[in-house]
Motif scaffolding. Structure first.
Motif, PDB file in Angstrom:
ATOM      1  N   TRP A 138      25.146  -6.659  23.774  1.00 41.73           N
ATOM      2  CA  TRP A 138      25.742  -6.490  25.096  1.00 41.73           C
ATOM      3  C   TRP A 138      24.965  -5.463  25.915  1.00 41.73           C
ATOM      4  CZ3 TRP A 138      29.545  -9.596  26.839  1.00 41.73           C
ATOM      5  CH2 TRP A 138      30.274 -10.323  25.884  1.00 41.73           C
ATOM      6  N   ILE A 139      24.598  -5.861  27.122  1.00 43.01           N
ATOM      7  CA  ILE A 139      23.881  -4.996  28.050  1.00 43.01           C
ATOM      8  C   ILE A 139      24.593  -5.078  29.392  1.00 43.01           C
ATOM      9  CG2 ILE A 139      21.702  -4.615  29.261  1.00 43.01           C
ATOM     10  CD1 ILE A 139      20.284  -5.885  26.859  1.00 43.01           C
ATOM     11  N   PRO A 140      24.952  -3.947  29.980  1.00 44.12           N
ATOM     12  CA  PRO A 140      25.644  -3.990  31.275  1.00 44.12           C
ATOM     13  C   PRO A 140      24.861  -4.772  32.332  1.00 44.12           C
ATOM     14  CG  PRO A 140      25.799  -1.798  30.350  1.00 44.12           C
ATOM     15  CD  PRO A 140      24.841  -2.560  29.479  1.00 44.12           C
ATOM     16  N   ASN A 141      25.595  -5.447  33.172  1.00 38.71           N
ATOM     17  CA  ASN A 141      24.998  -6.252  34.229  1.00 38.71           C
ATOM     18  C   ASN A 141      24.653  -5.337  35.406  1.00 38.71           C
ATOM     19  OD1 ASN A 141      24.123  -8.558  35.530  1.00 38.71           O
ATOM     20  ND2 ASN A 141      26.146  -9.045  36.350  1.00 38.71           N
ATOM     21  N   GLY A 142      23.729  -4.419  35.118  1.00 42.62           N
ATOM     22  CA  GLY A 142      23.440  -3.382  36.091  1.00 42.62           C
ATOM     23  C   GLY A 142      22.054  -3.472  36.677  1.00 42.62           C
ATOM     24  N   GLU A 153      24.517   2.439  41.330  1.00 37.68           N
ATOM     25  CA  GLU A 153      25.169   2.299  40.030  1.00 37.68           C
ATOM     26  C   GLU A 153      26.632   2.739  40.118  1.00 37.68           C
ATOM     27  OE1 GLU A 153      23.652   3.174  35.528  1.00 37.68           O
ATOM     28  OE2 GLU A 153      23.782   4.910  36.841  1.00 37.68           O
ATOM     29  N   TYR A 154      26.882   3.812  40.824  1.00 39.34           N
ATOM     30  CA  TYR A 154      28.254   4.288  41.025  1.00 39.34           C
ATOM     31  C   TYR A 154      29.078   3.253  41.785  1.00 39.34           C
ATOM     32  CZ  TYR A 154      32.046   6.824  43.348  1.00 39.34           C
ATOM     33  OH  TYR A 154      33.271   7.207  43.842  1.00 39.34           O
ATOM     34  N   ILE A 155      28.519   2.695  42.852  1.00 39.26           N
ATOM     35  CA  ILE A 155      29.227   1.696  43.650  1.00 39.26           C
ATOM     36  C   ILE A 155      29.565   0.474  42.810  1.00 39.26           C
ATOM     37  CG2 ILE A 155      28.978   0.077  45.575  1.00 39.26           C
ATOM     38  CD1 ILE A 155      27.333   2.236  47.014  1.00 39.26           C
ATOM     39  N   ASP A 156      28.629   0.021  41.987  1.00 44.01           N
ATOM     40  CA  ASP A 156      28.871  -1.146  41.122  1.00 44.01           C
ATOM     41  C   ASP A 156      30.016  -0.893  40.150  1.00 44.01           C
ATOM     42  OD1 ASP A 156      26.876  -2.589  42.333  1.00 44.01           O
ATOM     43  OD2 ASP A 156      25.376  -2.221  40.767  1.00 44.01           O
ATOM     44  N   ALA A 157      30.049   0.301  39.568  1.00 47.13           N
ATOM     45  CA  ALA A 157      31.093   0.627  38.592  1.00 47.13           C
ATOM     46  C   ALA A 157      32.469   0.667  39.251  1.00 47.13           C
ATOM     47  CB  ALA A 157      30.783   1.965  37.920  1.00 47.13           C
ATOM     48  N   VAL A 158      32.559   1.310  40.397  1.00 43.39           N
ATOM     49  CA  VAL A 158      33.842   1.405  41.099  1.00 43.39           C
ATOM     50  C   VAL A 158      34.286   0.032  41.585  1.00 43.39           C
ATOM     51  CG1 VAL A 158      34.993   2.357  43.126  1.00 43.39           C
ATOM     52  CG2 VAL A 158      33.473   3.801  41.773  1.00 43.39           C
ATOM     53  N   ARG A 159      33.353  -0.768  42.072  1.00 43.49           N
ATOM     54  CA  ARG A 159      33.684  -2.119  42.530  1.00 43.49           C
ATOM     55  C   ARG A 159      34.224  -2.965  41.378  1.00 43.49           C
ATOM     56  NH1 ARG A 159      28.798  -3.941  44.244  1.00 43.49           N
ATOM     57  NH2 ARG A 159      29.129  -3.236  46.398  1.00 43.49           N
ATOM     58  N   PRO A 173      30.433  -5.846  31.809  1.00 41.83           N
ATOM     59  CA  PRO A 173      30.679  -5.335  33.168  1.00 41.83           C
ATOM     60  C   PRO A 173      30.117  -3.929  33.340  1.00 41.83           C
ATOM     61  CG  PRO A 173      32.671  -5.213  31.844  1.00 41.83           C
ATOM     62  CD  PRO A 173      31.680  -5.992  31.043  1.00 41.83           C
ATOM     63  N   VAL A 174      29.733  -3.617  34.563  1.00 39.32           N
ATOM     64  CA  VAL A 174      29.239  -2.277  34.872  1.00 39.32           C
ATOM     65  C   VAL A 174      30.450  -1.367  35.091  1.00 39.32           C
ATOM     66  CG1 VAL A 174      27.860  -0.880  36.446  1.00 39.32           C
ATOM     67  CG2 VAL A 174      27.190  -3.233  35.946  1.00 39.32           C
ATOM     68  N   LEU A 175      30.677  -0.480  34.153  1.00 39.49           N
ATOM     69  CA  LEU A 175      31.809   0.443  34.227  1.00 39.49           C
ATOM     70  C   LEU A 175      31.345   1.886  34.077  1.00 39.49           C
ATOM     71  CD1 LEU A 175      34.270  -1.603  31.981  1.00 39.49           C
ATOM     72  CD2 LEU A 175      34.491  -1.235  34.453  1.00 39.49           C
ATOM     73  N   ASN A 176      30.063   2.098  34.188  1.00 38.48           N
ATOM     74  CA  ASN A 176      29.482   3.406  33.917  1.00 38.48           C
ATOM     75  C   ASN A 176      28.413   3.751  34.950  1.00 38.48           C
ATOM     76  OD1 ASN A 176      28.335   1.130  32.014  1.00 38.48           O
ATOM     77  ND2 ASN A 176      26.624   2.502  32.445  1.00 38.48           N
ATOM     78  N   PHE A 177      28.193   5.037  35.121  1.00 42.89           N
ATOM     79  CA  PHE A 177      27.114   5.505  35.989  1.00 42.89           C
ATOM     80  C   PHE A 177      26.655   6.870  35.490  1.00 42.89           C
ATOM     81  CE2 PHE A 177      31.149   6.760  37.820  1.00 42.89           C
ATOM     82  CZ  PHE A 177      30.968   8.078  38.222  1.00 42.89           C
ATOM     83  N   LEU A 178      25.446   7.245  35.856  1.00 44.50           N
ATOM     84  CA  LEU A 178      24.869   8.502  35.399  1.00 44.50           C
ATOM     85  C   LEU A 178      25.324   9.665  36.278  1.00 44.50           C
ATOM     86  CD1 LEU A 178      21.177   7.535  34.566  1.00 44.50           C
ATOM     87  CD2 LEU A 178      23.109   7.767  33.006  1.00 44.50           C
TER      88      LEU A 178
END
Length: 300
Positions: free
Chosen positions: A155-159, A280-286, A245-250
């Motif tokens: 599994w790799i985030p869709n980021g 990355e932050y926007i993707d996680a929050v979205r 899903p992208v649920l993380n950010f640096l």
């Protein structure tokens, strides 16, 4: 839609491996405990890079870690690599590791590849004790508890793929440790060198053009994401890759430092934390906003 893993079999054991320096602060590290380690009821291994043997700080990660592996970082990353690299391409690789995968003197992208290699060749016997491995950085922040994913896939985030595959977090069955963690060994082969030379296209100024998904990137070197994709294709593990899903950010604390030309982060988040990369932050929050708790039942 792909249903995520639901089973009545014996509980799968999980080892979370966090690598790098301690970036962030107690708030972000506790966030990782609550949203990644606890949901998987996982053991934690910290692979911490240090220039010298300093006393490790007491923080939410060191307090729960089962394993602490100290990687004594060399002055230059090539000093680590040169001990086993060989062949006529050695000077070409030396330039890559001294000037960065993307040139400009930045070590961005090199660090995860070296930490993967170090963990695999020193602690494989520990990895084999677990069913699932989660490999990521110490400076992640999760917007919600991470869903329990099937242990049948990588599994790799869709980021942020940047022409290859996202390289900041991967979840995989321990039986695929070699296929997921030995990119550096593959880079030390004629197969990788040939694959890269085949993909390079030069103009009359010898600038390298990389064409991935019909999108040219005018850079001098491949980035880490592209190297990872080439590696997965070569070792025939790409068909096992699924996108989570992208649920993380640096994140970083205001006191952290970095050699990255992009800086440590300029967007203030909360509790003394900075957001490293806005998209990355926007993707996680979205993702959290759109799927809510439904993400526990379905993975896109």
């Amino acid at each position: 839609m792909i249903h995520h893993h639901k089973t009545t079999k014996k509980k799968e054991s999980t080892l979370v491996i966090l690598y790098g320096e301690f970036r962030g602060n107690d708030v972000s590290w506790q966030n990782m405990v609550d949203n990644l380690i606890k949901p998987y009821d996982a053991d934690l291994a910290l692979c911490i890079g240090q220039k010298q043997k300093n006393v490790l700080p007491i923080n939410p990660l060191t307090e729960v870690a089962k394993y602490i592996w100290i990687f004594e970082e060399p002055k230059k990353w090539w000093d680590y690599v040169k001990t086993f690299f060989k062949g006529h391409q050695i000077q070409w690789w030396r330039k890559i590791f001294e000037y960065g995968l993307q040139g400009g003197g930045s070590t961005r992208g090199i660090i995860p590849i070296i930490f993967q290699h170090y963990v695999y060749h020193n602690y494989l016997h520990i990895l084999k004790k677990y069913d699932r491995i989660i490999f990521t950085r110490t400076d992640m922040y999760f917007v919600r508890p991470y869903p329990i994913l099937s242990n049948e896939h990588v599994w790799i985030p869709n980021g942020e793929d940047h022409g290859g595959l996202y390289d900041r977090l991967m979840i995989f069955p321990s039986k695929y440790a070699k296929e997921c963690l030995t990119l550096l060994d593959f880079m030390n082969t004629e197969s990788m060198y040939a694959a890269i030379k085949k993909m390079f296209k030069h103009n009359n100024k010898s600038m390298s053009y990389i064409y991935i998904q019909e999108e040219p990137a005018e850079i001098g070197y491949f980035n880490s994401e592209i190297y990872h994709r080439i590696f997965y294709e070569w070792n025939k593990i790409l068909y096992k890759v699924r996108r989570s899903p992208v649920l993380n950010f640096l994140v970083a604390s205001e006191k952290d430092t970095t050699k990255s030309p992009w800086g440590i982060g300029e967007i203030k988040f909360k509790d003394g934390l900075l957001i490293r990369y806005k998209n990355e932050y926007i993707d996680a929050v979205r993702t959290k906003t759109v799927f809510g708790d439904c993400i526990d039942d379905y993975i896109e």
